[in-house]
Design a protein around this motif. Structure first.
Motif, PDB file in Angstrom:
ATOM      1  N   SER A   1       0.828  -1.354   0.044  1.00  0.00           N
ATOM      2  CA  SER A   1      -0.516  -0.124  -0.187  1.00  0.00           C
ATOM      3  C   SER A   1       0.681   0.989  -0.054  1.00  0.00           C
ATOM      4  O   SER A   1       0.196   2.158   0.167  1.00  0.00           O
ATOM      5  CB  SER A   1      -1.250   0.060   1.372  1.00  0.00           C
ATOM      6  OG  SER A   1      -2.559   0.691   1.136  1.00  0.00           O
TER       7      SER A   1
ATOM      8  N   ASP B   1      -3.564   4.900  -1.077  1.00  0.00           N
ATOM      9  CA  ASP B   1      -5.086   3.545  -0.037  1.00  0.00           C
ATOM     10  C   ASP B   1      -6.173   3.777   0.019  1.00  0.00           C
ATOM     11  O   ASP B   1      -6.576   4.820  -1.280  1.00  0.00           O
ATOM     12  CB  ASP B   1      -4.954   4.589   2.004  1.00  0.00           C
ATOM     13  CG  ASP B   1      -5.256   5.479   2.648  1.00  0.00           C
ATOM     14  OD1 ASP B   1      -5.582   6.393   1.563  1.00  0.00           O
ATOM     15  OD2 ASP B   1      -4.965   6.068   3.187  1.00  0.00           O
TER      16      ASP B   1
ATOM     17  N   LYS C   1      -9.930   6.617  -3.595  1.00  0.00           N
ATOM     18  CA  LYS C   1      -8.741   6.339  -3.994  1.00  0.00           C
ATOM     19  C   LYS C   1      -7.582   7.065  -3.599  1.00  0.00           C
ATOM     20  O   LYS C   1      -7.481   8.328  -4.768  1.00  0.00           O
ATOM     21  CB  LYS C   1      -8.149   5.236  -4.930  1.00  0.00           C
ATOM     22  CG  LYS C   1      -6.629   4.446  -4.885  1.00  0.00           C
ATOM     23  CD  LYS C   1      -6.937   3.728  -6.182  1.00  0.00           C
ATOM     24  CE  LYS C   1      -5.136   3.233  -5.918  1.00  0.00           C
ATOM     25  NZ  LYS C   1      -4.851   1.987  -7.332  1.00  0.00           N
TER      26      LYS C   1
ATOM     27  N   PRO D   1     -16.331   0.874  -3.575  1.00  0.00           N
ATOM     28  CA  PRO D   1     -16.222  -0.953  -3.154  1.00  0.00           C
ATOM     29  C   PRO D   1     -16.771  -1.546  -3.497  1.00  0.00           C
ATOM     30  O   PRO D   1     -18.144  -1.625  -3.005  1.00  0.00           O
ATOM     31  CB  PRO D   1     -16.053  -0.134  -1.252  1.00  0.00           C
ATOM     32  CG  PRO D   1     -17.236   0.910  -1.683  1.00  0.00           C
ATOM     33  CD  PRO D   1     -16.353   2.133  -2.413  1.00  0.00           C
TER      34      PRO D   1
ATOM     35  N   LEU E   1     -15.952  -4.852   1.351  1.00  0.00           N
ATOM     36  CA  LEU E   1     -15.271  -3.385   1.883  1.00  0.00           C
ATOM     37  C   LEU E   1     -16.362  -3.206   2.791  1.00  0.00           C
ATOM     38  O   LEU E   1     -16.023  -1.936   3.200  1.00  0.00           O
ATOM     39  CB  LEU E   1     -14.446  -3.249   1.308  1.00  0.00           C
ATOM     40  CG  LEU E   1     -13.561  -2.046   1.314  1.00  0.00           C
ATOM     41  CD1 LEU E   1     -12.407  -1.705   2.868  1.00  0.00           C
ATOM     42  CD2 LEU E   1     -12.533  -0.899   0.225  1.00  0.00           C
TER      43      LEU E   1
ATOM     44  N   TRP F   1      -8.448   2.932   4.804  1.00  0.00           N
ATOM     45  CA  TRP F   1      -7.835   1.387   4.232  1.00  0.00           C
ATOM     46  C   TRP F   1      -6.548   1.085   3.413  1.00  0.00           C
ATOM     47  O   TRP F   1      -6.503   1.670   2.299  1.00  0.00           O
ATOM     48  CB  TRP F   1      -8.768   0.509   3.705  1.00  0.00           C
ATOM     49  CG  TRP F   1     -10.168   0.120   4.506  1.00  0.00           C
ATOM     50  CD1 TRP F   1     -11.494   1.240   4.582  1.00  0.00           C
ATOM     51  CD2 TRP F   1     -10.944  -0.500   5.813  1.00  0.00           C
ATOM     52  NE1 TRP F   1     -12.234   0.761   5.540  1.00  0.00           N
ATOM     53  CE2 TRP F   1     -11.704  -0.516   6.118  1.00  0.00           C
ATOM     54  CE3 TRP F   1      -9.712  -1.870   6.215  1.00  0.00           C
ATOM     55  CZ2 TRP F   1     -12.638  -1.207   6.955  1.00  0.00           C
ATOM     56  CZ3 TRP F   1     -10.469  -2.459   7.495  1.00  0.00           C
ATOM     57  CH2 TRP F   1     -11.705  -2.007   7.749  1.00  0.00           C
TER      58      TRP F   1
ATOM     59  N   PHE G   1      -3.795  -1.440   0.981  1.00  0.00           N
ATOM     60  CA  PHE G   1      -4.448  -2.514  -0.024  1.00  0.00           C
ATOM     61  C   PHE G   1      -2.557  -3.317   0.869  1.00  0.00           C
ATOM     62  O   PHE G   1      -1.894  -3.236   0.840  1.00  0.00           O
ATOM     63  CB  PHE G   1      -3.547  -1.438  -1.083  1.00  0.00           C
ATOM     64  CG  PHE G   1      -4.733  -0.833  -2.161  1.00  0.00           C
ATOM     65  CD1 PHE G   1      -5.480  -0.887  -2.339  1.00  0.00           C
ATOM     66  CD2 PHE G   1      -4.477   0.494  -1.917  1.00  0.00           C
ATOM     67  CE1 PHE G   1      -6.606  -0.750  -3.025  1.00  0.00           C
ATOM     68  CE2 PHE G   1      -5.430   1.486  -2.328  1.00  0.00           C
ATOM     69  CZ  PHE G   1      -6.443   0.453  -3.309  1.00  0.00           C
TER      70      PHE G   1
ATOM     71  N   ASP H   1      -6.676  -8.006  -0.272  1.00  0.00           N
ATOM     72  CA  ASP H   1      -7.370  -7.897   1.070  1.00  0.00           C
ATOM     73  C   ASP H   1      -7.498  -6.891   1.522  1.00  0.00           C
ATOM     74  O   ASP H   1      -6.409  -5.754   1.095  1.00  0.00           O
ATOM     75  CB  ASP H   1      -7.250  -8.679   1.498  1.00  0.00           C
ATOM     76  CG  ASP H   1      -7.704 -10.110   1.178  1.00  0.00           C
ATOM     77  OD1 ASP H   1      -9.320 -10.295   0.501  1.00  0.00           O
ATOM     78  OD2 ASP H   1      -6.956 -11.135   2.105  1.00  0.00           O
ATOM     79  N   PHE H   2      -8.163  -5.636   2.578  1.00  0.00           N
ATOM     80  CA  PHE H   2      -8.167  -4.548   3.107  1.00  0.00           C
ATOM     81  C   PHE H   2      -7.914  -4.654   4.344  1.00  0.00           C
ATOM     82  O   PHE H   2      -8.258  -5.782   4.894  1.00  0.00           O
ATOM     83  CB  PHE H   2      -9.436  -3.227   2.674  1.00  0.00           C
ATOM     84  CG  PHE H   2      -8.866  -2.996   0.593  1.00  0.00           C
ATOM     85  CD1 PHE H   2      -8.352  -2.067   0.496  1.00  0.00           C
ATOM     86  CD2 PHE H   2     -10.305  -4.066   0.383  1.00  0.00           C
ATOM     87  CE1 PHE H   2      -8.903  -1.621  -0.325  1.00  0.00           C
ATOM     88  CE2 PHE H   2      -9.883  -3.131  -1.018  1.00  0.00           C
ATOM     89  CZ  PHE H   2      -9.059  -1.860  -1.377  1.00  0.00           C
TER      90      PHE H   2
END
Length: 294
Positions: A184, A188, A203, A225, A229, A249, A251, A256-257
């Motif tokens: 990430s 984020d 984003k 999302p 999410l 959140w 990456f 997955d977050f």
């Protein structure tokens, strides 16, 4: 006319912060609710005769855009409904408290180690503690001041020397260490939740910093999302008792977050511009529904 209070900090004057109060006042007025925007030092609440002194005006609610925990406690002591509540603001204002409250709930978070707080003047950081941080988190790792916003007080640490220096710098302020999420770097997702529902997301990306905050030069683009999410975001807000929040959140691996942090008074000017969603309107409608329709 129905009347509410929008409480702002006496000293915080950056435009993106003041925009919060202006936009909310506008949207509440459209719904038939007049609001006073008041700086925190103007209320002059006190404990007199063993009780909290009364407010000068009869407000139905307060949108609390400050982080002063004493003032929020006094307002709730007077019976005023706060958006967000005293407990919710305190839970998010302290990043380590956020992590502890969410632990065991199924919310994915980076491995986290609380920094020991020093109350003495001339102490130095303990090498055996640094050993444990290294073993638990590896390098690089992230250090954060527990109280801070807009990406301030966050440090990327690549080796033992910097870990020692940052630990020494932070040892007299609440702080924590977290595992670095390399997937990430510089990006984020900010998800805005109002009344338990995701209303907007974007984003955020930075060209030259591991932090992606818009206030630090990051750029935002609309983000959509998936249901997973959305559910994680709604659950996070619910567990922390939030009426409104911005959840960041990271990456993680395999798509997955991973939770970065939760902002109880997240600025919405940026996400409104990026997504075209009227976040202030959604927040205002939630307040009116909670206060006048129940």
């Amino acid at each position: 006319m129905k009347k509410g209070l929008i409480l702002i900090n006496a000293y915080y004057t950056i435009p993106s912060y003041l925009n919060q109060a202006t936009r909310l006042k506008e949207e509440l007025f459209k719904l038939g609710v007049s609001c006073d925007v008041v700086k925190s030092d103007a209320l002059t609440l006190a404990i007199a005769g063993g009780n909290v002194t009364a407010l000068a005006d009869d407000y139905s609610f307060c949108i609390y855009l400050d982080k002063d925990k004493y003032l929020s406690m006094m307002l709730e002591k007077l019976g005023l409904r706060l958006f967000n509540s005293h407990a919710a603001v305190c839970a998010c204002d302290d990043k380590m408290t956020t992590v502890i409250l969410l632990a065991g709930s199924g919310i994915p978070m980076p491995d986290t180690v609380a920094g020991p707080l020093c109350f003495l003047k001339d102490e130095t950081v303990k090498e055996d503690f640094l050993d444990r941080v290294e073993r638990q988190l590896g390098y690089p790792l992230i250090a954060k001041e527990s109280f801070g916003s807009l990406g301030k007080g966050v440090y990327k640490i690549d080796d033992r020397d910097k870990l020692r220096r940052i630990s020494q710098k932070l040892m007299r302020v609440p702080h924590l260490f977290q595992k670095y999420v390399a997937t990430s770097y510089g990006k984020d997702v900010r998800v805005t939740v109002v009344g338990g529902k995701v209303v907007a997301a974007m984003k955020r990306e930075s060209d030259g910093d591991f932090r992606s905050n818009l206030e630090l030069g990051g750029k935002g683009t609309p983000f959509f999302p998936d249901e997973k999410l959305k559910a994680l975001s709604a659950k996070t807000a619910s567990l922390l008792g939030l009426d409104y929040c911005g959840i960041d959140w990271l990456f993680g691996e395999n798509g997955d977050f991973v939770l970065c942090e939760v902002n109880s008074n997240a600025f919405f000017g940026g996400i409104e511009k990026v997504t075209g969603v009227n976040v202030a309107k959604a927040y205002a409608r939630h307040v009116v529904t909670e206060i006048y329709a129940k």
